[in-house]
Enzyme design. Structure first.
Site, short mmCIF file in Angstrom:
data_model
loop_
_atom_site.label_atom_id
_atom_site.label_comp_id
_atom_site.label_asym_id
_atom_site.label_seq_id
_atom_site.Cartn_x
_atom_site.Cartn_y
_atom_site.Cartn_z
CG ASP A 23 -40.73 4.87 -17.86
OD1 ASP A 23 -40.93 6.08 -17.71
OD2 ASP A 23 -40.42 4.11 -16.93
CG ASP A 33 -41.38 9.78 -15.72
OD1 ASP A 33 -40.97 9.05 -16.64
OD2 ASP A 33 -41.92 9.34 -14.71
#
Length: 552
Positions: free
Chosen positions: A146, A333
């Site tokens: 992430d 992201d």
């Protein structure tokens, strides 16, 4: 956490200060923006949605004969009677469809000793996992890689009271000869759940790389159902230390500091072909030229914490949407499934693609009562940013109109707070000004402008961010384009519309959801899997920049 940053997945309590997520989740948190009175509420809801994007995927692991270890994910059809899907479509879990993501990473290097490759496989174009090892000998865990958070955490063998821990792999410190006790407490709060525990230190194996003495969190509590239904064990954050809970040094930093990678660069390739089992790879230490076309367009980072940069105009079918003509901020992201952006633009996109939203009475009331006045003021060259304050719906803060309720007007005698209706009316007015201003630039008539803005009111995204579209209408939908570093990055309807199911029961949703981050930290876009699946992404840590090129 870095005060100039957005708040993160890990700590939503700072969202109201930062304009987005705080310690690690900024991007898990972007999903559901309706009309929220306060930024904290806004981002909490957003966080809820973005983090759910992380919940659903099984895996298969394989080793590469080239000496590079690859970790793959298995594809699986989503069925309506799937209990996880059923939960995610409940009121508590929101709708699964909005969390679907496009992911895949795959890159090879000419020198396998200087790069490390983690292979990922696609799950419904929605999520990916990779396998890592912690301890000596390595204990295996599946994690989400992430870029919107910075901590590594996995369940602990000391997690006794949370059912989620019993359904996932747990770290057993007594079985590792390289374990070092730390004990510092740690808490990470997500919109859909939380974990708490303590820090420990041990060796972490990522692919063929062994990061020594890595600080990570042993989760001893995972309350709620969020992690109960999760298909992953933990999360490995690839953001900056500025948003790291406990100021722990991220795994990626230690890869660089310990000389494990040739270059301080990692890159993602997402395989968008749903018919192929391979979902993609993440490459640590370089990029694979086989997975992109042409040259990358690089832009410098503007905030250290998240991978944040400045972005230019957003266009629908080649025409400006107006709102980001003067520039917006953006974040790449890998922990966010969809594309999140300002409600003003998302509404225009919804209108252009025929997405059904929720009728906003505040918006239509503004058009009915003040529409002609706003048009007259725009024609008289009044400053657009002052119009809503001049007609009494906002207050002017020296830069733009802001909701009068933001300061939390309180009646001291009763303790009651007022201004929530003012917030909605101010927000609706600000959007109306942008829409009308953009239509005036196109020399539209007053009648046409008022009619168009009323139509946009009906296309406002639902409070939970989801907008449905007709699966049979893709051929008539426009491209949506983003300007980054002077280069235009197009997304076709097939790339921004997400399909769940097959045949007559198939459902399609817009890949765009609303998120409003006010200046100076906004307006903000979160470019998640929908965008990164189309464009190969290079995270250049050494030069503090990010690059995009057409994926191959």
């Amino acid at each position: 956490m870095f005060q100039s940053q957005l708040p993160g997945k890990e700590n939503l309590s700072g969202l109201e200060e930062l304009g987005c997520r705080d310690n690690s989740w900024y991007w898990t948190a972007v999903r559901c923006v309706g009309h929220y009175k306060k930024m904290e509420t806004k981002f909490r809801a957003v966080s809820v949605i973005l983090f759910l994007c992380l919940l659903l995927f099984p895996m298969i692991f394989s080793a590469s004969s080239s000496g590079l270890v690859k970790i793959g994910l298995m594809k699986r059809k989503l069925e309506k009677n799937n209990r996880v899907a059923a939960h995610l479509e409940s009121k508590e879990g929101e709708s699964f469809s909005r969390y679907i993501r496009r992911y895949g990473l795959n890159e090879k290097s000419d020198d396998p000793q200087d790069t490390d490759i983690v292979a990922l496989k696609n799950y419904m174009d929605a999520q990916y996992f990779g396998e890592i090892g912690i301890g000596t000998p390595p204990q295996k865990f599946t994690v989400i890689f992430d870029t919107g958070s910075s901590n590594l955490w996995v369940p602990s063998s000391k997690c006794y009271l949370s059912l989620a821990c019993y359904l996932h792999s747990k770290y057993k410190s007594r079985r590792s000869s390289t374990y070092k006790k730390n004990g510092k407490p740690a808490d990470i709060h997500y919109g859909t759940g939380a974990i708490s525990g303590h820090f420990s230190e041990d060796h972490v194996k990522v692919g063929d790389l062994v990061v020594q003495n890595q600080e990570f969190i042993e989760a001893t509590r995972e309350p709620g159902i969020t992690f109960l239904v999760a298909k992953f064990d933990g999360i490995l954050g690839l953001g900056f230390q500025e948003i790291s809970v406990g100021n722990a040094v991220p795994v990626w930093y230690n890869m660089v500091n310990q000389g494990l990678v040739k270059e301080p660069v990692f890159s993602f390739w997402f395989n968008r072909n749903t018919d192929e089992e391979e979902g993609g790879e993440i490459v640590f230490g370089g990029v694979d030229p086989n997975h992109y076309k042409g040259e990358h367009t690089y832009v410098p980072l503007t905030q250290k914490g998240y991978w944040q940069f400045d972005m230019g105009d957003v266009m629908i079918d080649g025409k400006t949407t107006g709102f980001c003509a003067g520039g917006c901020s953006a974040i790449a992201d890998s922990g966010t499934s969809l594309l999140a952006g300002p409600t003003t633009i998302i509404t225009e996109v919804n209108h252009a693609i025929g997405a059904s939203g929720v009728i906003s009475q505040e918006c239509k009331a503004i058009v009915a009562e003040y529409g002609e006045t706003i048009l007259e003021m725009l024609l008289e060259k009044d400053q657009p940013q002052k119009i809503c304050s001049k007609i009494g719906l906002c207050t002017f803060n020296g830069i733009r109109g802001v909701s009068m309720g933001i300061a939390s007007v309180v009646n001291e005698s009763s303790g009651k707070s007022f201004g929530s209706s003012h917030d909605a009316m101010c927000s609706a007015c600000e959007m109306t000004v942008v829409w009308m201003q953009n239509q005036l630039r196109q020399n539209q008539t007053q009648e046409r402008i008022l009619g168009y803005v009323n139509e946009l009111c009906e296309r406002l995204p639902s409070p939970m961010g989801e907008s449905a579209v007709d699966c049979n209408g893709l051929s008539s939908m426009p491209d949506v384009s983003f300007t980054i570093g002077g280069t235009i990055f197009d997304l076709t309807p097939e790339q921004y519309v997400l399909k769940v199911g097959e045949g007559e029961v198939a459902q399609c949703i817009s890949g765009f959801i609303a998120l409003d981050v006010p200046p100076p930290r906004g307006p903000l876009w979160i470019l998640g899997d929908v965008f990164m699946g189309r464009y190969h992404t290079v995270f250049d840590y050494g030069n503090e920049r990010i690059g995009f090129a057409e994926a191959a």
